[in-house]
Design a protein around this motif. Sequence first.
Motif, short mmCIF file in Angstrom:
data_model
loop_
_atom_site.label_atom_id
_atom_site.label_comp_id
_atom_site.label_asym_id
_atom_site.label_seq_id
_atom_site.Cartn_x
_atom_site.Cartn_y
_atom_site.Cartn_z
N ALA A 126 84.38 21.94 62.02
CA ALA A 126 85.60 21.99 62.60
C ALA A 126 85.64 21.21 64.17
O ALA A 126 86.43 20.35 64.52
N LEU A 127 84.47 21.67 64.61
CA LEU A 127 84.32 20.90 66.38
C LEU A 127 84.18 19.63 66.12
O LEU A 127 84.58 18.98 66.85
N ILE A 128 83.22 19.22 65.07
CA ILE A 128 83.13 17.69 64.99
C ILE A 128 84.41 16.96 64.60
O ILE A 128 84.60 16.11 65.15
N VAL A 129 85.13 17.46 63.67
CA VAL A 129 86.24 17.04 63.27
C VAL A 129 87.29 16.77 64.51
O VAL A 129 87.87 15.57 64.65
N VAL A 130 87.51 17.92 65.34
CA VAL A 130 88.35 17.62 66.40
C VAL A 130 87.82 16.59 67.48
O VAL A 130 88.23 15.91 67.99
N MET A 131 86.45 16.72 67.66
CA MET A 131 85.66 15.79 68.54
C MET A 131 86.06 14.14 68.03
O MET A 131 86.21 13.61 69.02
N SER A 132 85.84 14.12 66.83
CA SER A 132 85.84 12.56 66.22
C SER A 132 87.40 12.35 66.37
O SER A 132 87.61 11.05 66.87
N ALA A 133 88.38 13.03 66.04
CA ALA A 133 89.57 12.57 66.23
C ALA A 133 90.09 12.44 67.55
O ALA A 133 90.85 11.36 68.01
N SER A 134 89.47 13.20 68.41
CA SER A 134 89.91 13.09 69.93
C SER A 134 89.39 12.01 70.40
O SER A 134 90.07 11.10 71.36
N MET A 135 87.99 11.56 70.15
CA MET A 135 87.58 10.33 70.76
C MET A 135 88.31 9.19 70.14
O MET A 135 88.57 8.40 70.96
N VAL A 136 88.83 9.09 69.07
CA VAL A 136 89.61 7.95 68.65
C VAL A 136 90.96 7.97 69.42
O VAL A 136 91.23 6.79 69.64
N LEU A 137 91.74 8.94 69.43
CA LEU A 137 92.81 9.13 70.15
C LEU A 137 92.62 8.61 71.70
O LEU A 137 93.49 7.77 72.36
N PHE A 138 91.49 9.17 72.21
CA PHE A 138 91.17 8.56 73.55
C PHE A 138 90.82 7.26 73.73
O PHE A 138 91.53 6.40 74.79
N LEU A 139 90.14 6.58 72.57
CA LEU A 139 89.80 5.13 72.87
C LEU A 139 91.04 4.29 72.76
O LEU A 139 90.99 3.30 73.36
N PHE A 140 92.09 4.80 71.96
CA PHE A 140 93.34 4.00 71.73
C PHE A 140 94.32 4.37 73.03
O PHE A 140 95.48 3.81 72.70
N ALA A 141 94.02 5.26 74.12
CA ALA A 141 94.92 5.45 75.19
C ALA A 141 94.28 5.16 76.38
O ALA A 141 94.91 5.15 77.36
N SER A 142 93.12 4.94 76.57
CA SER A 142 92.23 4.91 77.87
C SER A 142 92.44 3.50 78.45
O SER A 142 91.67 2.57 77.96
N LYS A 143 93.30 3.26 79.56
CA LYS A 143 93.34 2.19 80.35
C LYS A 143 92.10 1.86 81.07
O LYS A 143 91.87 0.71 80.96
N GLY A 144 91.38 2.99 81.54
CA GLY A 144 90.30 2.74 82.22
C GLY A 144 89.03 2.09 81.40
O GLY A 144 88.56 1.26 81.70
N LEU A 145 89.11 2.72 80.19
CA LEU A 145 87.92 2.05 79.34
C LEU A 145 88.25 0.61 78.89
O LEU A 145 87.67 -0.21 78.84
N TYR A 146 89.77 0.49 78.71
CA TYR A 146 90.12 -0.94 78.47
C TYR A 146 89.97 -1.86 79.51
O TYR A 146 89.41 -2.98 79.28
N ASP A 147 90.20 -1.64 80.94
CA ASP A 147 89.81 -2.35 82.00
C ASP A 147 88.27 -2.74 82.16
O ASP A 147 87.87 -3.58 82.52
N LEU A 148 87.69 -1.60 81.92
CA LEU A 148 86.27 -1.61 81.95
C LEU A 148 85.62 -2.57 81.08
O LEU A 148 84.92 -3.57 81.23
N LEU A 149 86.14 -2.62 79.73
CA LEU A 149 85.56 -3.54 78.60
C LEU A 149 85.85 -4.87 79.03
O LEU A 149 85.33 -5.87 78.95
N GLN A 150 87.30 -5.04 79.55
CA GLN A 150 87.75 -6.23 79.91
C GLN A 150 87.11 -6.98 81.12
O GLN A 150 86.57 -8.15 80.86
N SER A 151 86.66 -6.30 82.06
CA SER A 151 86.05 -6.72 83.09
C SER A 151 84.52 -6.84 82.71
O SER A 151 83.94 -7.89 83.30
N ALA A 152 84.07 -6.52 81.85
CA ALA A 152 82.43 -6.68 81.38
C ALA A 152 82.56 -7.78 80.23
O ALA A 152 81.81 -8.47 79.80
N GLY A 153 83.89 -8.59 79.90
CA GLY A 153 83.97 -9.57 79.12
C GLY A 153 83.68 -9.13 77.79
O GLY A 153 83.41 -10.07 76.63
N LEU A 154 83.81 -7.90 77.17
CA LEU A 154 83.65 -7.34 75.76
C LEU A 154 85.23 -7.14 75.25
O LEU A 154 86.18 -7.21 75.95
#
Lengths: 349, 216
Positions: free
Chosen positions: A251-279
């Motif tokens: 259950a912990l793994i399921v919640v962790m995986s789903a949360s990571m996905v939601l976070f990836l599709f919501a994190s502006k910080g990560l978006y900016d970081l990837l963009q600034s690194a040209g990724l």
Amino acid sequence: MLSILFFLSSGLFLGWSLGANDAANVFGTAVTSRMIKFKTAAIICSIFVIIGAVAGGAGAASTLGELGSINALAGAFIVALSAALTVLFMTRAMLPVSTSQSIVGGIIGWNFFAGVHTDAGVFTKIAATWVICPVLAMVFAFVLFFIAKVYVKNSKLHLFRQDSRTRIGLIVIGAFGSYSLGANNIANVMGVFVPSSPLKDLSIEGLLTITGTQQLFFIGGVAIAVGVFTYSRRVMEMVGNNIFTLSPISALIVVMSASMVLFLFASKGLYDLLQSAGLPTIPLVPVSSSQAVVGAVIGIGLAKGGRNLHLGVVGRISMGWVLTPVISALLTFISLYFMQNVFMNTVYQ
Amino acid sequence: MIKALGRIAKMEGDVKSYLYHVQRSALIFDEAIREYMNDDIARFDIRLDEIGKLTTEADRLRRKVRDKLYQHMLIPEVRGDVWEILESLDKLIDVTKKSLENYSFEKPKIPDFIKADFMNLSEYTAKTVEELVNAVSAYFTNITIVTDFSNKVRFFENEADKVEDTIKKIVFATDKIETLAERIQLRYFAEKMALISDVAESVCEKLSVFVIKREI
């Protein structure tokens, strides 16, 4: 003020429904397996959903804005209401439904009605994430399962100690999941109201400025929290007992995986970081936490050798990808017609 | 949080202590049987007294663990399984104690030519319990090795059965035992001793199922 609240009510209803249904994806198994008390789960979930909505909700909301900027409050009301009703109908019909897909359908319906061109590129980007979301959650869960298995085997933790750590993990990951849920899904609840919102920026002693959008997201966050407290327990019991029975670590793994996905599709910080690194960047799009959870459960099932895997659910999800936006778009279109011609309200500028 | 961690450490200690009591009951049993066979009844009585006190203490520990498990909502997923293991081990201690008490009450006359077999049976029985305790201990700390210990439990239980059968055959084949009552009594004592290893094996079978449930 009263009319503003009235028009916001459909969004608040959508928020309530999201809180009632999606909190179960984060804390459902933990509560039903009695690892965490409902009250503890509800408090943590509510606090972090609001924080996520206010602090991290802007990214996904701006993508929805690119799809269609609903510029009249009555129009936004109809879009949110149609999306909420679609979710309600689909849930009653026992079909897998996502608020994200429903609201996208609603926006497209509004675009058609208002004669606004729907950006195919943005729509494709959003639709692609519907498929990527469960697939990514499945991959995360698959990998995390093996990491957890190796850790449990090598750590030789006493059963009681393992139980205690799992409990702490469920709380911490639950908080992260709630934050991600708020950040990612507030766009579904309040995103359509952003362009037409009458709320002005608030400055507190010149030290802190709370934007109108943040105030709107805070209200939406509170609606989600109300949903969590008033109705999510029943949904949690249903999720925990009927859909999947997982061990606390799974259950912990399921919640962790789903949360990571939601976070990836919501994190502006990560978006900016990837963009600034040209990724390549990850689009900031509201995705379905329920479908992420289903993807993660399938990932666990595959990691266990594919036993007891009901692949029929994949087909049902795929059906939801098409049905939900179509129904929502149609309902929005028809409702906008009535709102404009019967109730004489401006639904677009 | 610190309080909870302290509570967990105490629980681990209580379970460990309980398992130590189970193991000790088997060792005391083995020693007591040897002393009975060597006609050292005084020392046998001390062992009997020792196992009585040990049973009381084991009962106290078992109840303490049960209360904490339910009061603090620990391990909700496998709480029932853990409780069942502890209950089954309690039954094992009881069977062991009763077997010794029967020697004390009935004072069976064991012929010299069969004493070695009785001591063998006692040794295998004690080994079965010892390996069972190792298996239960591994259930709590490292489930990957539970099967190794379970295999040993089954091996020693099988050996105990063989010795039990040998005793029965000898008892009913020999003409050195005069009455049927004596033969039946000796068979009864052999069966009661072997029952300990049978109970140990049944706990082991339960454990094998519980291990599957503990897999993530």
